[in-house]
Scaffold this motif. Structure first.
Motif, PDB file in Angstrom:
ATOM      1  N   VAL A  74       0.839  -1.199   0.000  1.00  0.00           N
ATOM      2  CA  VAL A  74       0.000   0.000   0.000  1.00  0.00           C
ATOM      3  C   VAL A  74       0.878   1.255   0.000  1.00  0.00           C
ATOM      4  O   VAL A  74       0.644   2.185  -0.778  1.00  0.00           O
ATOM      5  CB  VAL A  74      -0.963  -0.011   1.217  1.00  0.00           C
ATOM      6  CG1 VAL A  74      -1.620   1.348   1.427  1.00  0.00           C
ATOM      7  CG2 VAL A  74      -2.021  -1.094   1.043  1.00  0.00           C
ATOM      8  N   ILE A  75       1.901   1.259   0.830  1.00  0.00           N
ATOM      9  CA  ILE A  75       2.773   2.444   0.923  1.00  0.00           C
ATOM     10  C   ILE A  75       3.534   2.657  -0.378  1.00  0.00           C
ATOM     11  O   ILE A  75       3.600   3.782  -0.887  1.00  0.00           O
ATOM     12  CB  ILE A  75       3.715   2.313   2.137  1.00  0.00           C
ATOM     13  CG1 ILE A  75       2.884   2.408   3.422  1.00  0.00           C
ATOM     14  CG2 ILE A  75       4.799   3.386   2.103  1.00  0.00           C
ATOM     15  CD1 ILE A  75       3.620   2.012   4.677  1.00  0.00           C
ATOM     16  N   LEU A  76       4.104   1.603  -0.944  1.00  0.00           N
ATOM     17  CA  LEU A  76       4.802   1.752  -2.222  1.00  0.00           C
ATOM     18  C   LEU A  76       3.843   2.261  -3.290  1.00  0.00           C
ATOM     19  O   LEU A  76       4.192   3.129  -4.097  1.00  0.00           O
ATOM     20  CB  LEU A  76       5.424   0.425  -2.666  1.00  0.00           C
ATOM     21  CG  LEU A  76       6.171   0.514  -4.003  1.00  0.00           C
ATOM     22  CD1 LEU A  76       7.513   1.197  -3.822  1.00  0.00           C
ATOM     23  CD2 LEU A  76       6.344  -0.841  -4.633  1.00  0.00           C
ATOM     24  N   SER A  77       2.612   1.767  -3.274  1.00  0.00           N
ATOM     25  CA  SER A  77       1.618   2.188  -4.263  1.00  0.00           C
ATOM     26  C   SER A  77       1.320   3.680  -4.176  1.00  0.00           C
ATOM     27  O   SER A  77       1.219   4.349  -5.202  1.00  0.00           O
ATOM     28  CB  SER A  77       0.317   1.399  -4.072  1.00  0.00           C
ATOM     29  OG  SER A  77       0.531   0.049  -4.321  1.00  0.00           O
ATOM     30  N   VAL A  78       1.158   4.193  -2.973  1.00  0.00           N
ATOM     31  CA  VAL A  78       0.824   5.618  -2.872  1.00  0.00           C
ATOM     32  C   VAL A  78       2.015   6.499  -3.236  1.00  0.00           C
ATOM     33  O   VAL A  78       1.841   7.560  -3.831  1.00  0.00           O
ATOM     34  CB  VAL A  78       0.237   6.022  -1.496  1.00  0.00           C
ATOM     35  CG1 VAL A  78      -1.069   5.321  -1.236  1.00  0.00           C
ATOM     36  CG2 VAL A  78       1.202   5.810  -0.378  1.00  0.00           C
TER      37      VAL A  78
ATOM     38  N   LEU B 233      11.399   1.491   0.471  1.00  0.00           N
ATOM     39  CA  LEU B 233      10.351   1.577  -0.549  1.00  0.00           C
ATOM     40  C   LEU B 233      10.575   2.786  -1.449  1.00  0.00           C
ATOM     41  O   LEU B 233      10.429   2.695  -2.675  1.00  0.00           O
ATOM     42  CB  LEU B 233       8.979   1.635   0.113  1.00  0.00           C
ATOM     43  CG  LEU B 233       8.539   0.378   0.846  1.00  0.00           C
ATOM     44  CD1 LEU B 233       7.296   0.628   1.681  1.00  0.00           C
ATOM     45  CD2 LEU B 233       8.324  -0.780  -0.123  1.00  0.00           C
ATOM     46  N   LYS B 234      10.921   3.922  -0.861  1.00  0.00           N
ATOM     47  CA  LYS B 234      11.215   5.128  -1.653  1.00  0.00           C
ATOM     48  C   LYS B 234      12.399   4.869  -2.570  1.00  0.00           C
ATOM     49  O   LYS B 234      12.408   5.328  -3.725  1.00  0.00           O
ATOM     50  CB  LYS B 234      11.519   6.309  -0.735  1.00  0.00           C
ATOM     51  CG  LYS B 234      10.321   6.872  -0.034  1.00  0.00           C
ATOM     52  CD  LYS B 234      10.779   8.036   0.862  1.00  0.00           C
ATOM     53  CE  LYS B 234       9.678   8.641   1.648  1.00  0.00           C
ATOM     54  NZ  LYS B 234      10.154   9.727   2.523  1.00  0.00           N
TER      55      LYS B 234
ATOM     56  N   ASP C  87       5.472   6.001   8.214  1.00  0.00           N
ATOM     57  CA  ASP C  87       6.488   5.648   9.208  1.00  0.00           C
ATOM     58  C   ASP C  87       5.880   4.894  10.387  1.00  0.00           C
ATOM     59  O   ASP C  87       6.476   3.955  10.910  1.00  0.00           O
ATOM     60  CB  ASP C  87       7.209   6.896   9.727  1.00  0.00           C
ATOM     61  CG  ASP C  87       8.153   7.499   8.694  1.00  0.00           C
ATOM     62  OD1 ASP C  87       8.465   6.835   7.687  1.00  0.00           O
ATOM     63  OD2 ASP C  87       8.586   8.651   8.899  1.00  0.00           O
ATOM     64  N   ASN C  88       4.688   5.306  10.809  1.00  0.00           N
ATOM     65  CA  ASN C  88       4.020   4.640  11.939  1.00  0.00           C
ATOM     66  C   ASN C  88       3.536   3.244  11.568  1.00  0.00           C
ATOM     67  O   ASN C  88       3.448   2.372  12.421  1.00  0.00           O
ATOM     68  CB  ASN C  88       2.828   5.474  12.426  1.00  0.00           C
ATOM     69  CG  ASN C  88       3.266   6.799  12.998  1.00  0.00           C
ATOM     70  OD1 ASN C  88       4.348   6.935  13.544  1.00  0.00           O
ATOM     71  ND2 ASN C  88       2.412   7.784  12.859  1.00  0.00           N
TER      72      ASN C  88
ATOM     73  N   LYS D 200      -3.059  10.607   3.364  1.00  0.00           N
ATOM     74  CA  LYS D 200      -3.211   9.901   4.639  1.00  0.00           C
ATOM     75  C   LYS D 200      -2.154   8.804   4.794  1.00  0.00           C
ATOM     76  O   LYS D 200      -1.521   8.689   5.848  1.00  0.00           O
ATOM     77  CB  LYS D 200      -4.618   9.306   4.720  1.00  0.00           C
ATOM     78  CG  LYS D 200      -4.918   8.573   6.012  1.00  0.00           C
ATOM     79  CD  LYS D 200      -6.372   8.143   6.091  1.00  0.00           C
ATOM     80  CE  LYS D 200      -6.624   6.935   5.235  1.00  0.00           C
ATOM     81  NZ  LYS D 200      -7.956   6.351   5.419  1.00  0.00           N
ATOM     82  N   VAL D 201      -1.943   8.022   3.752  1.00  0.00           N
ATOM     83  CA  VAL D 201      -0.977   6.922   3.839  1.00  0.00           C
ATOM     84  C   VAL D 201       0.447   7.460   3.967  1.00  0.00           C
ATOM     85  O   VAL D 201       1.228   6.962   4.783  1.00  0.00           O
ATOM     86  CB  VAL D 201      -1.107   5.965   2.634  1.00  0.00           C
ATOM     87  CG1 VAL D 201       0.018   4.939   2.632  1.00  0.00           C
ATOM     88  CG2 VAL D 201      -2.458   5.262   2.652  1.00  0.00           C
TER      89      VAL D 201
END
Length: 171
Positions: free
Chosen positions: A112-116, A164-165, A153-154, A147-148
């Motif tokens: 999800v984080i990589l996607s956003v 991921l970045k 980080d949390n 939001k994501v």
């Protein structure tokens, strides 16, 4: 978060949606989407995942479908399609920072984080109306991205977010 703060933090500016466009998924895609969503919901019920984390995990099917659609859209440039493709490949790959095979649905958080982050990069080149056209999530897609990114980080920790970045920087 106010519009000026969002711009300063390099986050997409969330504006009210003026028109909701109903999107009809082809039957094959709908079956995949429904199966993935049902599997995630079952994991959440079975493991008693807290509501906040569950909300982020449930974004996975919507983000996956959005990225897949962007890859197929002729209005999306080659570079943005490559970024979307990278994110889709990360979703599909059994090798990632939080592997679903070992930790279940919580393992979707890194996807999800990589996607956003990929979507944020795509939005630099693709008109937001095209992204909104392909989004079938309940919340505003730009609000979801903000939001994501704000909670990344949390959710998985700074080290994983940095990795991921880095994946996207190499693309």
């Amino acid at each position: 978060m106010k519009e000026e703060e969002q711009k300063q933090d390099n986050l997409p500016v969330v504006r009210p949606v003026t028109e909701v466009i109903a999107i009809e998924l082809p039957e094959k895609h709908q079956r995949f989407y429904d199966k993935l969503r049902a599997k995630i919901e079952a994991f959440i019920r079975e493991k008693g995942v807290n509501e906040k984390t569950a909300g982020y995990i449930l974004l996975a099917p919507d983000l996956f479908v959005l990225l897949a659609r962007l890859m197929l859209d002729k209005r999306v440039g080659v570079q943005s399609k490559a970024v979307a493709g990278l994110a889709v490949a990360y979703f599909i790959s059994p090798v990632d920072f939080l592997p679903e095979a070992f930790i279940g649905g919580v393992g979707l958080l890194d996807d999800v984080i990589l996607s956003v982050y990929a979507l944020r990069r795509i939005l630099a080149d693709v008109d937001e109306s095209i992204v909104r056209e392909h989004w079938n999530g309940e919340e505003d897609v730009l609000g979801v991205i903000t939001k994501v990114i704000t909670e990344a980080d949390n959710l998985v920790g700074q080290k994983i977010v940095a990795k991921l970045k880095d994946i996207l920087r190499r693309k």
